[in-house]
Design a protein around this motif. Structure first.
Motif, PDB file in Angstrom:
ATOM      1  N   ARG A 102      -8.491   7.967  -1.787  1.00 18.24           N
ATOM      2  CA  ARG A 102      -9.530   7.002  -2.139  1.00 18.24           C
ATOM      3  C   ARG A 102      -8.951   5.604  -2.956  1.00 18.24           C
ATOM      4  O   ARG A 102      -9.627   4.809  -2.688  1.00 18.24           O
ATOM      5  CB  ARG A 102     -10.359   7.992  -2.977  1.00 18.24           C
ATOM      6  CG  ARG A 102     -11.141   8.886  -2.163  1.00 18.24           C
ATOM      7  CD  ARG A 102     -12.242   9.813  -3.186  1.00 18.24           C
ATOM      8  NE  ARG A 102     -12.722  10.444  -2.222  1.00 18.24           N
ATOM      9  CZ  ARG A 102     -14.122  10.308  -1.768  1.00 18.24           C
ATOM     10  NH1 ARG A 102     -14.517   9.271  -2.260  1.00 18.24           N
ATOM     11  NH2 ARG A 102     -14.680  11.183  -0.755  1.00 18.24           N
ATOM     12  N   LYS A 103      -8.240   5.869  -3.448  1.00 13.49           N
ATOM     13  CA  LYS A 103      -7.841   4.474  -4.415  1.00 13.49           C
ATOM     14  C   LYS A 103      -7.056   3.536  -3.390  1.00 13.49           C
ATOM     15  O   LYS A 103      -7.404   2.315  -3.780  1.00 13.49           O
ATOM     16  CB  LYS A 103      -6.602   4.963  -5.433  1.00 13.49           C
ATOM     17  CG  LYS A 103      -6.350   3.703  -6.421  1.00 13.49           C
ATOM     18  CD  LYS A 103      -5.546   4.394  -7.534  1.00 13.49           C
ATOM     19  CE  LYS A 103      -5.418   3.187  -8.656  1.00 13.49           C
ATOM     20  NZ  LYS A 103      -6.526   2.576  -9.304  1.00 13.49           N
ATOM     21  N   GLY A 115      -6.333  -1.372   3.317  1.00 15.82           N
ATOM     22  CA  GLY A 115      -6.337  -0.039   2.779  1.00 15.82           C
ATOM     23  C   GLY A 115      -6.781   0.673   4.094  1.00 15.82           C
ATOM     24  O   GLY A 115      -6.884   0.354   5.342  1.00 15.82           O
ATOM     25  N   ARG A 149       0.837  -1.112   0.072  1.00 17.18           N
ATOM     26  CA  ARG A 149      -0.091   0.223  -0.016  1.00 17.18           C
ATOM     27  C   ARG A 149       0.834   1.350   0.029  1.00 17.18           C
ATOM     28  O   ARG A 149       0.611   2.200  -0.886  1.00 17.18           O
ATOM     29  CB  ARG A 149      -0.952  -0.160   1.074  1.00 17.18           C
ATOM     30  CG  ARG A 149      -1.851   1.258   1.337  1.00 17.18           C
ATOM     31  CD  ARG A 149      -2.496   1.106   2.823  1.00 17.18           C
ATOM     32  NE  ARG A 149      -1.693   1.521   3.704  1.00 17.18           N
ATOM     33  CZ  ARG A 149      -1.572   1.440   5.019  1.00 17.18           C
ATOM     34  NH1 ARG A 149      -2.869   0.506   5.581  1.00 17.18           N
ATOM     35  NH2 ARG A 149      -0.730   1.803   5.787  1.00 17.18           N
ATOM     36  N   ALA A 152      -8.389   3.097  -0.301  1.00 21.16           N
ATOM     37  CA  ALA A 152      -9.170   2.770   0.642  1.00 21.16           C
ATOM     38  C   ALA A 152      -9.746   1.491   0.713  1.00 21.16           C
ATOM     39  O   ALA A 152      -9.910   0.797  -0.182  1.00 21.16           O
ATOM     40  CB  ALA A 152     -10.298   3.900   0.547  1.00 21.16           C
ATOM     41  N   ASN A 155     -13.763   3.693  -2.140  1.00 20.43           N
ATOM     42  CA  ASN A 155     -12.578   3.468  -3.006  1.00 20.43           C
ATOM     43  C   ASN A 155     -12.925   3.751  -4.241  1.00 20.43           C
ATOM     44  O   ASN A 155     -13.866   3.457  -5.105  1.00 20.43           O
ATOM     45  CB  ASN A 155     -12.211   1.789  -2.888  1.00 20.43           C
ATOM     46  CG  ASN A 155     -11.019   1.455  -3.632  1.00 20.43           C
ATOM     47  OD1 ASN A 155     -10.965   1.596  -4.867  1.00 20.43           O
ATOM     48  ND2 ASN A 155      -9.999   1.057  -3.071  1.00 20.43           N
ATOM     49  N   TYR A 188      -9.523  -2.376  -0.901  1.00 25.03           N
ATOM     50  CA  TYR A 188      -8.091  -2.454  -1.056  1.00 25.03           C
ATOM     51  C   TYR A 188      -7.472  -3.209   0.274  1.00 25.03           C
ATOM     52  O   TYR A 188      -7.727  -2.976   1.268  1.00 25.03           O
ATOM     53  CB  TYR A 188      -7.571  -1.191  -1.145  1.00 25.03           C
ATOM     54  CG  TYR A 188      -6.131  -1.093  -1.564  1.00 25.03           C
ATOM     55  CD1 TYR A 188      -5.591  -1.027  -2.707  1.00 25.03           C
ATOM     56  CD2 TYR A 188      -5.046  -1.203  -0.430  1.00 25.03           C
ATOM     57  CE1 TYR A 188      -4.207  -1.218  -3.194  1.00 25.03           C
ATOM     58  CE2 TYR A 188      -3.584  -1.256  -0.667  1.00 25.03           C
ATOM     59  CZ  TYR A 188      -3.180  -1.063  -2.217  1.00 25.03           C
ATOM     60  OH  TYR A 188      -1.996  -1.063  -2.290  1.00 25.03           O
TER      61      TYR A 188
END
Length: 181
Positions: A34-35, A52, A15, A37, A43, A49
C-alpha cells in the motif's frame, strides 16, 4: 511495449529498494504494498507513488489492484531486487577473485624463479603457500570427507539427544579431524 526509459527504470529500482528497506524494517507485506501503490486512493500516504504498484490501472482510470494482487506484486518485486543484488555481488566477487589471482601470479613468479634457480628453501615454501592460497581462492581442493563412527567402526545411533550430548559429539568429531591432519 518496449523497454522502459531510463527515468522509469530508475523509479522502478527506487521502488524495489524502498520495498526491501520496508521489509528489513519489519513492515508487513500489505503495508509495503500500500505504501508503494500508484493510486493515491489505496496508497497509505495518499500519494501517487512514482511507478508504484498498479500504475497502468491508475493511468487508465481502472480500479486499483486488490490487496492480494498488491502483496503478490510487492513480493515479486522484492524477490527480483534481491536476486539482482545477489548477482551484482557475485559479479563483484568474481572481479575481485580475478584481481587476486593476478596478484598471486606475480608473487608466484618471483618465488618460483628463486626456488627453481637457486633451490632456495624459503622460496620453495613461499611458492607452495601461494599455490595453497590460489587453490583455496579458486576452490581447487576437494573437501575433506569425515565419517563419524561409533566403537569398533559401528554406526552411531542418535535418537533423542540433548544439546550437551550433541555438542560432545561435535567436539569429538572436531578433535578426530584435527588429529588426522
Amino acid at each position: 511495449m518496449g523497454r522502459p526509459d531510463k527515468a522509469v527504470r530508475a523509479a522502478i529500482a527506487q521502488r524495489r529498494a524502498d520495498a526491501i528497506e520496508l521489509r528489513l524494517a519489519g513492515v508487513d507485506w500489505l503495508t509495503v504494498a500500500r505504501k508503494l501503490a500508484a493510486d493515491p486512493a489505496i496508497n497509505s500516504d495518499h500519494i501517487a507513488y512514482p511507478q508504484g504498484y498498479g500504475i497502468e490501472r491508475f493511468r487508465n482510470g481502472q480500479e486499483p489492484p486488490d490487496d492480494k494482487q498488491l502483496v503478490n506484486t510487492a513480493c515479486r518485486d522484492v524477490r527480483f531486487a534481491l536476486r539482482e543484488r545477489s548477482s551484482e555481488q557475485e559479479e563483484k566477487a568474481e572481479e575481485l577473485r580475478a584481481l587476486e589471482n593476478q596478484r598471486l601470479d606475480k608473487l608466484f613468479f618471483v618465488a618460483y624463479r628463486q626456488a627453481v634457480k637457486d633451490g632456495n628453501l624459503p622460496a620453495i615454501d613461499r611458492a607452495l603457500r601461494i599455490m595453497e592460497r590460489r587453490a583455496r581462492l579458486l576452490g581447487l581442493d576437494q573437501p575433506a570427507r569425515t565419517e563419524v563412527t561409533g566403537a569398533g567402526g559401528a554406526a552411531i545411533e542418535i535418537t533423542n539427544a540433548a544439546l550437551d550430548e550433541l555438542e560432545a559429539l561435535i567436539s569429538i568429531t572436531e578433535e578426530a579431524a584435527r588429529g588426522s591432519n
